[in-house]
Every structure is written in C-alpha cells, then in structure tokens.
Design a protein around this motif. Sequence first.
Motif, PDB file in Angstrom:
ATOM      1  N   ARG A  43      43.734  36.911  20.704  1.00 45.16           N
ATOM      2  CA  ARG A  43      43.081  37.404  21.913  1.00 45.16           C
ATOM      3  C   ARG A  43      43.473  38.866  22.192  1.00 45.16           C
ATOM      4  NH1 ARG A  43      41.219  35.596  27.244  1.00 45.16           N
ATOM      5  NH2 ARG A  43      42.039  37.031  28.801  1.00 45.16           N
ATOM      6  N   VAL A  44      44.775  39.157  22.147  1.00 50.45           N
ATOM      7  CA  VAL A  44      45.254  40.510  22.434  1.00 50.45           C
ATOM      8  C   VAL A  44      44.707  41.497  21.402  1.00 50.45           C
ATOM      9  CG1 VAL A  44      47.350  41.921  22.274  1.00 50.45           C
ATOM     10  CG2 VAL A  44      47.304  39.930  23.788  1.00 50.45           C
ATOM     11  N   TYR A  45      44.707  41.111  20.139  1.00 50.24           N
ATOM     12  CA  TYR A  45      44.214  42.002  19.093  1.00 50.24           C
ATOM     13  C   TYR A  45      42.713  42.280  19.273  1.00 50.24           C
ATOM     14  CZ  TYR A  45      43.379  44.060  14.539  1.00 50.24           C
ATOM     15  OH  TYR A  45      43.016  44.932  13.535  1.00 50.24           O
ATOM     16  N   ARG A  46      41.962  41.203  19.587  1.00 53.28           N
ATOM     17  CA  ARG A  46      40.521  41.366  19.811  1.00 53.28           C
ATOM     18  C   ARG A  46      40.270  42.284  21.018  1.00 53.28           C
ATOM     19  NH1 ARG A  46      37.656  38.978  23.506  1.00 53.28           N
ATOM     20  NH2 ARG A  46      39.005  37.173  23.827  1.00 53.28           N
ATOM     21  N   GLN A  47      41.058  42.093  22.090  1.00 49.73           N
ATOM     22  CA  GLN A  47      40.879  42.908  23.293  1.00 49.73           C
ATOM     23  C   GLN A  47      41.177  44.382  23.013  1.00 49.73           C
ATOM     24  OE1 GLN A  47      43.447  40.542  25.923  1.00 49.73           O
ATOM     25  NE2 GLN A  47      41.657  39.959  27.135  1.00 49.73           N
ATOM     26  N   ILE A  48      42.214  44.640  22.193  1.00 45.54           N
ATOM     27  CA  ILE A  48      42.532  46.032  21.849  1.00 45.54           C
ATOM     28  C   ILE A  48      41.386  46.653  21.045  1.00 45.54           C
ATOM     29  CG2 ILE A  48      44.043  47.524  20.464  1.00 45.54           C
ATOM     30  CD1 ILE A  48      46.366  45.658  21.209  1.00 45.54           C
ATOM     31  N   THR A  51      38.607  47.542  23.353  1.00 47.72           N
ATOM     32  CA  THR A  51      38.852  48.484  24.457  1.00 47.72           C
ATOM     33  C   THR A  51      39.366  49.838  23.991  1.00 47.72           C
ATOM     34  OG1 THR A  51      40.107  46.531  25.129  1.00 47.72           O
ATOM     35  CG2 THR A  51      39.559  48.107  26.841  1.00 47.72           C
ATOM     36  N   VAL A  52      40.110  49.852  22.908  1.00 53.70           N
ATOM     37  CA  VAL A  52      40.709  51.102  22.438  1.00 53.70           C
ATOM     38  C   VAL A  52      40.223  51.371  21.015  1.00 53.70           C
ATOM     39  CG1 VAL A  52      42.856  52.439  22.383  1.00 53.70           C
ATOM     40  CG2 VAL A  52      42.771  50.315  23.718  1.00 53.70           C
ATOM     41  N   VAL A 120      45.745  38.573  29.829  1.00 52.82           N
ATOM     42  CA  VAL A 120      45.156  39.611  30.673  1.00 52.82           C
ATOM     43  C   VAL A 120      43.669  39.766  30.385  1.00 52.82           C
ATOM     44  CG1 VAL A 120      47.280  40.965  30.875  1.00 52.82           C
ATOM     45  CG2 VAL A 120      45.782  41.290  28.896  1.00 52.82           C
ATOM     46  N   GLU A 121      43.011  40.514  31.273  1.00 56.60           N
ATOM     47  CA  GLU A 121      41.606  40.865  31.052  1.00 56.60           C
ATOM     48  C   GLU A 121      41.539  42.244  30.372  1.00 56.60           C
ATOM     49  OE1 GLU A 121      39.288  38.678  31.455  1.00 56.60           O
ATOM     50  OE2 GLU A 121      40.811  37.286  32.215  1.00 56.60           O
ATOM     51  N   GLN A 122      40.311  42.631  29.971  1.00 57.45           N
ATOM     52  CA  GLN A 122      40.099  43.912  29.266  1.00 57.45           C
ATOM     53  C   GLN A 122      40.705  45.085  30.035  1.00 57.45           C
ATOM     54  OE1 GLN A 122      39.322  43.006  26.489  1.00 57.45           O
ATOM     55  NE2 GLN A 122      37.123  43.065  26.027  1.00 57.45           N
ATOM     56  N   GLN A 123      40.624  45.005  31.376  1.00 57.94           N
ATOM     57  CA  GLN A 123      41.111  46.062  32.263  1.00 57.94           C
ATOM     58  C   GLN A 123      42.537  46.516  31.896  1.00 57.94           C
ATOM     59  OE1 GLN A 123      41.345  44.586  36.238  1.00 57.94           O
ATOM     60  NE2 GLN A 123      41.878  46.598  37.108  1.00 57.94           N
ATOM     61  N   TYR A 124      43.367  45.548  31.487  1.00 60.17           N
ATOM     62  CA  TYR A 124      44.749  45.824  31.110  1.00 60.17           C
ATOM     63  C   TYR A 124      44.795  46.804  29.931  1.00 60.17           C
ATOM     64  CZ  TYR A 124      49.407  44.613  29.111  1.00 60.17           C
ATOM     65  OH  TYR A 124      50.673  44.626  28.585  1.00 60.17           O
ATOM     66  N   PHE A 125      43.899  46.612  28.977  1.00 58.85           N
ATOM     67  CA  PHE A 125      43.941  47.481  27.802  1.00 58.85           C
ATOM     68  C   PHE A 125      43.296  48.838  28.071  1.00 58.85           C
ATOM     69  CE2 PHE A 125      44.814  43.323  26.053  1.00 58.85           C
ATOM     70  CZ  PHE A 125      45.979  43.610  25.372  1.00 58.85           C
ATOM     71  N   HIS A 126      42.397  48.896  29.072  1.00 58.00           N
ATOM     72  CA  HIS A 126      41.938  50.202  29.526  1.00 58.00           C
ATOM     73  C   HIS A 126      43.136  50.973  30.091  1.00 58.00           C
ATOM     74  CE1 HIS A 126      37.709  49.821  28.781  1.00 58.00           C
ATOM     75  NE2 HIS A 126      37.657  48.640  29.399  1.00 58.00           N
ATOM     76  N   ALA A 127      44.026  50.258  30.811  1.00 59.35           N
ATOM     77  CA  ALA A 127      45.233  50.874  31.363  1.00 59.35           C
ATOM     78  C   ALA A 127      46.190  51.291  30.242  1.00 59.35           C
ATOM     79  CB  ALA A 127      45.917  49.912  32.335  1.00 59.35           C
TER      80      ALA A 127
END
Lengths: 437, 437
Positions: A43-48, A51-52, A120-127
């Motif tokens: 999940r974290v890897y996909r979100q990164i 988002t980044v 976390v949600e995507q917003q976290y990785f925007h941060a």
Amino acid sequence: MQIVLLSGGSGKRLWPLSNDVRSKQFIRMLKGTNGEPESMVMRVYRQIMETVPGAAVTIATGKKQVSAIKNQLGDTVNICVEPGRRDTFPAISLAAAYLKDVLGVDAEEPVVICPVDPYVEQQYFHAVKRLGELAAEETADLLLMGMEPTYPSEKYGYIIPEDSEAVSGVRAFQEKPDLETAKRYLSQGALWNGGVFACKLGYLLKKAHDQIDFTGYQDLYDNYSSVKSISFDYAVVEKEKSVRVFRYSGEWKDLGTWNTFAEAMDGETLGKVTLNETCENTNVVNELNIPILCMGCKNMVIAASGDGILISDKGQSSYIKPFVDRMEQQVMYAEKSWGSFTVLDVQEESLVIRIVLLPGHGLHYHSHEHRDEVWTVMSGEGRVILDEVERRVKAGDVISMPAGCRHTVFADTELKINEVQLGRDITVEDKIKHELT
Amino acid sequence: MQIVLLSGGSGKRLWPLSNDVRSKQFIRMLKGTNGEPESMVMRVYRQIMETVPGAAVTIATGKKQVSAIKNQLGDTVNICVEPGRRDTFPAISLAAAYLKDVLGVDAEEPVVICPVDPYVEQQYFHAVKRLGELAAEETADLLLMGMEPTYPSEKYGYIIPEDSEAVSGVRAFQEKPDLETAKRYLSQGALWNGGVFACKLGYLLKKAHDQIDFTGYQDLYDNYSSVKSISFDYAVVEKEKSVRVFRYSGEWKDLGTWNTFAEAMDGETLGKVTLNETCENTNVVNELNIPILCMGCKNMVIAASGDGILISDKGQSSYIKPFVDRMEQQVMYAEKSWGSFTVLDVQEESLVIRIVLLPGHGLHYHSHEHRDEVWTVMSGEGRVILDEVERRVKAGDVISMPAGCRHTVFADTELKINEVQLGRDITVEDKIKHELT
C-alpha cells in the motif's frame, strides 16, 4: 527525490498472521486497488508511486525481510540490508552510505526517511513530497513532519513548535509523556513526532561520519555489529539547531494491534468465512483452505493462518504478546523471494511442504546432511539440477534426493511442488549452500 | 443375551467434527478410562462390556459407518449392514434375520435393542441387562425402558404407565407433545420413550415375517430397497398388547447439539488450545495440528477439524444445520477400517493426502481412470502391489502409479504415506476395484 523506508520489527502482536519471517507490514489484508487485498508495504509503495512520481525508493531492513519485500514489490525497489539490528541512527547512516556508494546519488539530492507501516491516505505522501522540497529549498538543514494530535496520547514523542504556521521553528522535543503532561503539551499546540525526516543526502553523510568511524558503505556494513546502538532522534534530531517542522493534519494510524488492524480491513471478512446474522462488530481473516463458521460472535477478531488460530474479544486482543511468546513457534508459512512455502504435515520423522516457485525463479543450490527429500511436481514446468546434472520436469515427475545430494529447481511457468522431508533430525539449520558451476 | 445397537444418522449438528462419513457417535471427545478421549460408540461398547458380561453386541448400521466402527472397536463386534435407509422397523427386522441366519442365535434368546448414542452412566446398562432378563422371564412379550422425565420436554415420545411400580403395564403411547401437553403427561406420571426395547429373538422374527414378505436374511438384504419405511414404534410397539415398561431414573442425555456435547467433554479443551484468564464457560476442541489461542471468549464453543472451524455462542450453536447444509462439503478427514486419511492440500489439478495404514491392514486393490498418483512412504514398512507385481517398501521409497495402474499397499508396521493425486478431474467416484489374484 530519494525516499528511504525503514522496515523493522518481527512483531508478534498480530499473531498468527505475523511471525518471525512475516512482520505485520507484509500481511495482505488491506483493501487494494485491483480487488486483491494488499499489505502495508504494498500500500505504502503504491501510494508513493502515485503521489511522488520519479521518487526512488530504498527500503532499509534486516535480512529476514528481503524475501518478503522482493515477493511483494518485485525488483523495482532498492534494498539496503542491515547485517544486524542497531537502532535507527546506524540504519539511516548505512542507508545514506548505500545511496552514495551503491546507487551513486548526489550529496545535494533531498532524502525523506519514513517508517514503512503508517496507515494513511494519499495526502500524507503529498506532505512527504513537500517535506523533500523544503529540504531541497534549504528551508533548514533538517525538516520534520509533525502530526496534529487528535487526543493526548502517551504512545508518541512530541514536538513543540515555535508558532502555528504550516512550517515553523522548533521550541523543544519531548519524550513520550504521561497523560497529564500530554494534555499540557496539547494546550501548548504540540505535534506528534511521526518519525518522518527530510534533509539532503550530504547532511546524513556528515552526521554519520561525525559519530561513526567508517570509510564508506562496505566498511560500515562489515563493521556494523561494532557500531553503537542509538536512535536517529537522540543522535541527530534533538541536537540540531537548523530544524523546522512541517504540519500534517490528515489521517495517520498505527495498525499495531488486532483491534486497530481490523478497522482497516477490506470488509468484515477475508477468505472462506460465514458470519450468521447474530454476529456483531466481528472481523475474521482466514488464510486457511477450510471454512470458518461464526455464530453469535460479538466484538471479536478472529485470524487463522498456517501458524495458528486467534479467537479474541477486540478489547483483549492487545494483550496477546506474552501468550505468543510462550507458544512453540514453527513457521508454517513464509513468502520468499522465489515464491512461498507452506508446511502441510508435521510427523515425527517427516515433514510435508508445498513449495510454490514463481516463473523465472529458483531455489539456492543446496544439500542436506541429515535428511532425504522427495519432490513430486504438482503443476507447472521447470528444470531440476541434481549433482550438476540438469533435467526438465513437469506435473507428475518425481525427484528423489538422498542426504548429501546437491539440488535446486528453476520454474519456467509457476511450479507447485510437494516436498516430503525424511529423517530423524529435520531442522532448518541443516542446509549447505553450494555454487552452481 | 444379544444387544443390538442402532447406529444411524450422518448428523451435521456437530460440524465440523461430524460429517458424511463421521457421525457424532464416532467423535473422540469424551473422557475415556485410559487417559485417551473416547467416542460415544467406544464409551457405550466399553460400558456394555463392563456391565453385561457375556453379552454379544451387534451394530445395525449403514455402509458408510462400517469403516469407523471397525477402526474404533476392532473386529470384536458383529455388524449388520443395511444396504439402504428404511427406518427402524426394517433395520431391526434385518438385524433379527442376521442374528438367526448369520450368527445362528436361538429364537428363545433375549435381545435388547438400544440406540448407540445415549450419554449415560453404568446404571443405564444395568437397566438394559435387567430389561433383557425380564424378556427371558416372559414378563411380557415386549419390554420397554421408560425414562423418568426431568422436565416437560417436547423432544420425546411419552409412555403413560398403568401404575408407578418398577415394572408396570402401559396405558397409552403418546407422540412428541407441545409444552402444555407435556406438562399434563408429567402430572399423570408419564415416562419418556428412550427407544430401548427387549424381547425374545423369535418375537422379532414373527413380527418381521408378519409384515414383510421374505425368506431369510439374504433375501431381505437383497430386497431391502422395496421394504416399506416405517418405525418400530409404529409397526410393533404401539400395537402390542403384551407390553410392560421398566422404569429408569438415572442420568440419560442426548448429546445432539454442541451445547450439550460440550458439557460432556473431558475438560474445557482438547488438543492444542490456550484459554487466557478472561475466558469463561468456553469449550474448545482442536483436531488441527496448529495452536488455538482464545482471549476474552465467554459462553462459547469452538471446534476445529480438517473440515472447518466453528466459533459459536453456546446458545446459537443449536442453529447450525442450515449453514452447514450450504457449505461445500469436501470430507477432509475420515477414519477407515484400515486406518485414516487426511486431506492436506487442495490445488486446482492436484490433491495431497496423508494415509495412515494400521499394521496388518491394506487398501482395496484399485485403479483410477483419470488421475496419476505418487506415494512417498513417510514411515513404517509394508508391501506394495502394482499390476500384480509385489515389492517391499519402507520410509523414503517412492511409488508412481499412472492412471490405469492397479495398486494397493499392505502395512506390516504402521505405514504413513504421502499421496499426491494429479489430474484435471480428481473425484472420489473415479475408483475401479479389482480382485487380487
């Protein structure tokens, strides 16, 4: 931008789904995007990635997790393997040396360091991305993410900011407090320390060389066991003058107990499960091949894997650790870089295992001193090498390997193999690796 | 004295421990005498041997139970196999013909007929013995056991006796009543009909020949499917004028639901189970090889076997049947006359099974049309016959049997075998039996 994910902990709190070789971040139980449940790491890897874009991800972890990471993320991530456990400052120093010497990253490039397991949600990785940009812009030498608290928690360290701006100086760092102190911090506008830092790579390398005597990555790796165990917070963060904190107010959960983990599950049940109409607030994960029927269960969490079965009141589930410590731990299921194995049957002088090999992968070339083994290929095609002689295999083929016989198998298509181990002294330690010539 | 035990019912109410081939009477969960848990059948047979020395026991049952009976009781009991299910009058008639024609029992010998699954103390079998003696003494043509009721049950038929003597005439038989009627029966001194009858063998044979047209055992067996389905109560008991009832006031339980079954268990748990200190009134049976940890469970019954896992509030457990009916039923474990089998792994085109063969026993000589099989001997010694060729086998030996190959194995010592079945169409029906020449 470089992102370093710290992946630690063997974790018994989510037994029977977590064990010595499968930490909680590898349990596939969260709602995924393609209908298949995914793990925290996935999940974290996909979100990164979403988002980044363009971020290079390196996972800093111990040897035991390498197989699971490769199984779940493939070869797309860099893995910086710690030869032992020495807390976060040595781990981050080793990762910094790895980025420079192995990956050739420039000292001016920003690096963000995060734990691998926040929910976390995507917003976290925007941060996270913004934090890296702030480091690149030289807003300060070290940037921290401060989580806006939702309650006076005793579980986290606190950062007291100088003001309430989005990016602020730091007045003080505080240890995990008691409840009354936590309430006082909250009234002072304090933020939780979420363990997320950003800086330039050169900064990390300077801090490492200041406190550890090493020439480069290989030297640090070779002498890792003699490095002092200390956290990055103590060794670096709390001493830093040029430090600023960036405020994050989105959802941020630590799925450390069954109670919180169950809340993040994709639906009430996973696997073969029936809940009758009198069940309430009950989550069930079933990794076994057999059905579970629940009747009249209220406020419960139930988890079944090849390692065992947990049946617990949700409130009680956080007290699991001492019971799991006392349990005899035979790992019954493990994801490996080449696929997975599942223990099917344990008898006095024999063990039956299902091996699943992913296409293109193979086992290490090895032999056993004290046990014979028999493989029956259940499905798929591949190649077996026995004492340097290669032959093709397919479903129905049987391979006998007496003790001492050097053997391996490579999968051309997904290979499923039934392995019978025979002997009076069957242990995981009885494995001699050989070079394939 | 002849004792005929009626053993019926496949029973899904004790799922996952009972299934199509293992009725509740074969579940080994009751407190035994030698430290090992025993089944209802084992308990009842042991109690008869201790209380009625010299009694000859015959079990009247269907084909599916023969293996389990032989596995649990050995060859010491006679088994009268019903070729189909036709209710108790045909079953008792077949058993009577079996006693006369197969065992050569004299028509003057008393026979007591009992269900195989009451949960009782020795006192009950003293009463069974007394009932047989009353039949031998010609107290009446037919003797019944009447249980003194402990509450106005709607589950049982009632016998209204003429007086309150130990042995009394019968004023009337009553069907299962509603609650109000049951209360009225109790005020009239009624007894529960426990399904226990005694008479001379000649009486049973006369009643059978009166209502069924047959020449003897073999003829009745061959034409069993055309016999009218009717209960012994309807066909015989309720019409009999020369009938007396013998009063029994001891403990008598029907362990038909998990709730009642759990009460008779040997301790709170069986198998690998940990209950933490906050569990209350919870029973757990674990037949699996993996541990179960229960935390904060209250008033629950938990049962795990190769067929599945039940986690239920005790009150809810009696509503299990419709859920089990809906479940896909693959029998994962079965006791056979030659030992047992356990399904270890179910994959799309393969199945892995552990076979345990008892010393001196062997499989039927058979072949399969649509699947290949591979045996790996895990422990023990024996003989394998493949297409009429015999060879000795021991631990580590591998035997490959392509589709069509006739095969069997005999155990000299206990044999454990890992069997891999391979094919696109693996079914239990694909089995062709052969004569061994």
